[in-house]
Enzyme design. Structure first.
Site, PDB file in Angstrom:
ATOM      1  N   HIS A 276      26.228  32.264  45.528  1.00 31.52           N
ATOM      2  CA  HIS A 276      26.901  33.156  44.579  1.00 31.52           C
ATOM      3  C   HIS A 276      26.438  32.779  43.193  1.00 31.52           C
ATOM      4  O   HIS A 276      26.270  31.600  42.898  1.00 31.52           O
ATOM      5  CB  HIS A 276      28.418  32.995  44.694  1.00 31.52           C
ATOM      6  CG  HIS A 276      29.182  34.102  44.065  1.00 31.52           C
ATOM      7  ND1 HIS A 276      29.406  34.163  42.706  1.00 31.52           N
ATOM      8  CD2 HIS A 276      29.745  35.210  44.598  1.00 31.52           C
ATOM      9  CE1 HIS A 276      30.083  35.258  42.443  1.00 31.52           C
ATOM     10  NE2 HIS A 276      30.312  35.920  43.560  1.00 31.52           N
ATOM     11  N   ASP A 327      31.262  37.830  51.978  1.00 36.24           N
ATOM     12  CA  ASP A 327      30.638  38.725  52.959  1.00 36.24           C
ATOM     13  C   ASP A 327      30.442  38.072  54.328  1.00 36.24           C
ATOM     14  O   ASP A 327      30.294  38.773  55.330  1.00 36.24           O
ATOM     15  CB  ASP A 327      29.267  39.200  52.432  1.00 36.24           C
ATOM     16  CG  ASP A 327      29.432  40.090  51.221  1.00 36.24           C
ATOM     17  OD1 ASP A 327      30.254  41.008  51.281  1.00 36.24           O
ATOM     18  OD2 ASP A 327      28.765  39.834  50.201  1.00 36.24           O
TER      19      ASP A 327
HETATM   20  N1  CMC Z   1      19.931  31.192  51.408  1.00 35.19           N
HETATM   21  C1  CMC Z   1      19.053  30.210  51.168  1.00 35.19           C
HETATM   22  N2  CMC Z   1      18.816  29.718  49.939  1.00 35.19           N
HETATM   23  C2  CMC Z   1      19.495  30.274  48.922  1.00 35.19           C
HETATM   24  C3  CMC Z   1      20.419  31.297  49.107  1.00 35.19           C
HETATM   25  C4  CMC Z   1      20.633  31.751  50.419  1.00 35.19           C
HETATM   26  N3  CMC Z   1      21.521  32.729  50.660  1.00 35.19           N
HETATM   27  N4  CMC Z   1      20.941  31.646  47.914  1.00 35.19           N
HETATM   28  C5  CMC Z   1      20.365  30.866  47.007  1.00 35.19           C
HETATM   29  N5  CMC Z   1      19.491  30.034  47.609  1.00 35.19           N
HETATM   30  C6  CMC Z   1      18.682  29.016  46.985  1.00 35.19           C
HETATM   31  C7  CMC Z   1      17.468  29.621  46.308  1.00 35.19           C
HETATM   32  O1  CMC Z   1      16.377  29.730  47.169  1.00 35.19           O
HETATM   33  C8  CMC Z   1      17.252  28.641  45.185  1.00 35.19           C
HETATM   34  O2  CMC Z   1      16.646  27.506  45.729  1.00 35.19           O
HETATM   35  P1  CMC Z   1      15.518  26.726  44.904  1.00 35.19           P
HETATM   36  O3  CMC Z   1      16.201  26.274  43.640  1.00 35.19           O
HETATM   37  O4  CMC Z   1      15.108  25.639  45.833  1.00 35.19           O
HETATM   38  O5  CMC Z   1      14.448  27.755  44.636  1.00 35.19           O
HETATM   39  C9  CMC Z   1      18.662  28.241  44.788  1.00 35.19           C
HETATM   40  O6  CMC Z   1      19.460  28.424  45.946  1.00 35.19           O
HETATM   41  C10 CMC Z   1      19.214  29.058  43.642  1.00 35.19           C
HETATM   42  O7  CMC Z   1      19.071  30.434  43.973  1.00 35.19           O
HETATM   43  P2  CMC Z   1      19.168  31.618  42.943  1.00 35.19           P
HETATM   44  O8  CMC Z   1      18.592  32.847  43.564  1.00 35.19           O
HETATM   45  O9  CMC Z   1      18.629  31.205  41.631  1.00 35.19           O
HETATM   46  O10 CMC Z   1      20.702  31.758  42.778  1.00 35.19           O
HETATM   47  P3  CMC Z   1      21.416  33.018  42.206  1.00 35.19           P
HETATM   48  O11 CMC Z   1      22.605  32.577  41.496  1.00 35.19           O
HETATM   49  O12 CMC Z   1      20.503  33.894  41.448  1.00 35.19           O
HETATM   50  O13 CMC Z   1      21.739  33.779  43.589  1.00 35.19           O
HETATM   51  C11 CMC Z   1      22.597  35.208  45.159  1.00 35.19           C
HETATM   52  C12 CMC Z   1      22.903  34.357  43.933  1.00 35.19           C
HETATM   53  C13 CMC Z   1      23.915  35.771  45.669  1.00 35.19           C
HETATM   54  C14 CMC Z   1      21.673  36.353  44.766  1.00 35.19           C
HETATM   55  C15 CMC Z   1      21.907  34.337  46.249  1.00 35.19           C
HETATM   56  O14 CMC Z   1      22.714  33.248  46.560  1.00 35.19           O
HETATM   57  C16 CMC Z   1      21.579  35.143  47.515  1.00 35.19           C
HETATM   58  O15 CMC Z   1      20.539  35.785  47.570  1.00 35.19           O
HETATM   59  N6  CMC Z   1      22.476  35.112  48.529  1.00 35.19           N
HETATM   60  C17 CMC Z   1      22.262  35.898  49.747  1.00 35.19           C
HETATM   61  C18 CMC Z   1      22.778  37.308  49.586  1.00 35.19           C
HETATM   62  C19 CMC Z   1      24.275  37.357  49.531  1.00 35.19           C
HETATM   63  O16 CMC Z   1      24.971  36.772  50.328  1.00 35.19           O
HETATM   64  N7  CMC Z   1      24.793  38.142  48.584  1.00 35.19           N
HETATM   65  C20 CMC Z   1      26.237  38.319  48.384  1.00 35.19           C
HETATM   66  C21 CMC Z   1      26.646  37.721  47.098  1.00 35.19           C
HETATM   67  S1  CMC Z   1      28.374  37.439  46.889  1.00 35.19           S
HETATM   68  C22 CMC Z   1      29.226  38.921  47.033  1.00 35.19           C
HETATM   69  C23 CMC Z   1      28.634  40.083  46.318  1.00 35.19           C
HETATM   70  O17 CMC Z   1      28.273  39.996  45.142  1.00 35.19           O
HETATM   71  O18 CMC Z   1      28.535  41.134  46.940  1.00 35.19           O
END
Ligand code: CMC
Length: 391
Positions: A276, A327
């Site tokens: 998140h 989710d």
């Molecule tokens: N699985 C594996 N690794 C992950 C994931 C994941 N779901 N999410 C983040 N990471 C890792 C990412 O690869 C990165 O690693 P590194 O620093 O080694 O490159 C690190 O964690 C930071 O990731 P980020 O993309 O910079 O983090 P963010 O704050 O931009 O991402 C997010 C938030 C929700 C987009 C991401 O966690 C994600 O893609 N999650 C999967 C999709 C998901 O479940 N979305 C629902 C979000 S919550 C409810 C909503 O808003 O609807």
């Protein structure tokens, strides 16, 4: 926050901050929702999410978000009457559903349908605060019918009628699955109700922000909601609940879950339902829906999805120190309910419509056009070469 500036940029970053993805940026004020990783937790207009999930109903939460206070018994009754009266789909919407290409994703159908609902709304030309509240209630009543109709039309099945003696969640369960009345359906409706309460509002998430940006031009409510639906659809946001279910199906059994996670992470795959942007130490809503998904597994005598989920959760904690978001266990609960998978994100809309509408109303009540700046990274000024002299 980055402070990078290309040589050619006209933006002076000594006076402007830059944060990719607007991470950590405060982009406006809101009295609707507090998202706090500390003691306060998640509050809707001051009420704690655990109290709301344990003691209220989605109807009460919808009223709270749209009208600013929890309803009295009389207000609740009047709200139920309004919802029944507004539960109609205008004829042009039905005509549209008739010509939707077969197999279209319900989120795409809903996005276009929202535009038609805007054009056919009896108060289409009225952007007053009072009309916006009435339009919001109308949308709350119309969206469940719309998504059920979109699914039924696609399958060539007859429409199911809404029942005014059922709660919002009971109706939704019936409209989407045909289940109602017995103890099992009641238990499912309770879990669905909790998921709707949890999905209703979450301050400046991407879709709400998108609605507020659109609203900040002082356009109409339906335009802002259309933007929000398109934004919610993406798998990094609301589309994640459908993607989680897809993942559980792909894993297939609890025995395969741990290895599946390891291999997926090794191939740099993102595990849906984890992570998140704001909640880095876990999502309080996840623990609530997990508890309900566990109970529902018992009631249904089907533990497969819940066990896959708990195994994936443990594997993610061990491998990445990451926690599930809302989710994740919601998808396990929706699988148990037998809701068609493509309707998971539209279900999110059925709930978040309340938060979106409240935000649009709040934005327009003390508006300032949202118009940020971009950090230019293109070439410096260069000479134009006429077409016939270009090689
Ligand atoms: N699985 C594996 N690794 C992950 C994931 C994941 N779901 N999410 C983040 N990471 C890792 C990412 O690869 C990165 O690693 P590194 O620093 O080694 O490159 C690190 O964690 C930071 O990731 P980020 O993309 O910079 O983090 P963010 O704050 O931009 O991402 C997010 C938030 C929700 C987009 C991401 O966690 C994600 O893609 N999650 C999967 C999709 C998901 O479940 N979305 C629902 C979000 S919550 C409810 C909503 O808003 O609807």
């Amino acid at each position: 926050m980055g402070t990078a500036m290309s040589e050619s940029s006209t933006l002076d970053t000594r006076h402007h901050s830059y944060s990719p993805g607007l991470e950590g940026v405060i982009a406006g004020e809101s009295a609707l929702c507090l998202v706090d990783e500390g003691e306060a937790g998640l509050l809707y207009r001051g009420y704690g999410i655990a109290d709301l999930a344990d003691h209220s109903t989605f109807e009460e939460v919808a009223y709270l978000l749209l009208f600013g206070h929890l309803p009295t018994p009389q207000e609740m009754k009047a709200f139920a009457v309004q919802m029944t009266e507004q539960s109609l789909l205008p004829r042009p919407v039905e005509a549209f559903l008739d010509v939707v290409p077969k197999g279209s994703h319900p989120m795409d159908v809903l996005r276009t349908g929202m535009s038609i609902l805007g054009m056919t709304d009896p108060e289409a030309g009225d952007n007053s605060a009072e009309a916006k509240v009435r339009k919001s209630v109308r949308l709350l009543a119309q969206i469940p019918l719309f998504i059920s109709a979109a699914d039924r039309f696609d399958r060539g099945d007859p429409l199911r009628p809404r029942h005014s003696d059922l709660s919002f969640a009971e109706n939704l369960l019936y409209l989407l699955t045909g289940q109602k009345g017995d103890d099992r359906a009641k238990a499912m409706a309770r879990v669905l109700d909790v998921s709707l309460i949890l999905y209703a509002e979450h301050e400046f998430n991407a879709s709400t922000f998108s609605a507020r940006v659109t609203a900040s031009t002082m356009t109409d409510l339906h335009s802002a909601i259309t933007s929000a639906i398109g934004t919610l659809k993406g798998p990094l946001h609301g589309g994640a609940n459908e993607a989680v279910a897809q993942m559980f199906l792909e894993i297939g059994s609890p025995a395969k879950a741990e290895r599946w996670v390891r291999e997926s992470l090794a191939s740099k795959r993102r595990i849906m339902g984890f992570g998140h942007r704001v909640l880095k130490n876990g999502d309080a809503r996840s623990a609530i829906i997990q508890r309900h998904a566990a109970t529902l597994s018992q009631i249904c005598g089907d533990h497969r999805w819940y066990e896959i989920a708990t195994t994936v959760e443990q594997a993610m904690r061990d491998a990445k120190g990451m926690y599930p978001n809302l989710d994740f266990y919601t998808a396990a609960a929706y699988l148990l309910m037998g809701i068609p998978r493509t309707l998971y994100t539209p279900l999110f809309v059925c709930s978040r419509i309340t938060g979106w509408c409240a935000h649009v109303i709040e934005q327009q009540s003390h508006n300032r056009l949202m118009r940020p700046r971009a950090l230019y990274t293109g070439p410096s000024k260069r000479a134009y070469v006429p077409l016939d002299r270009r090689t």
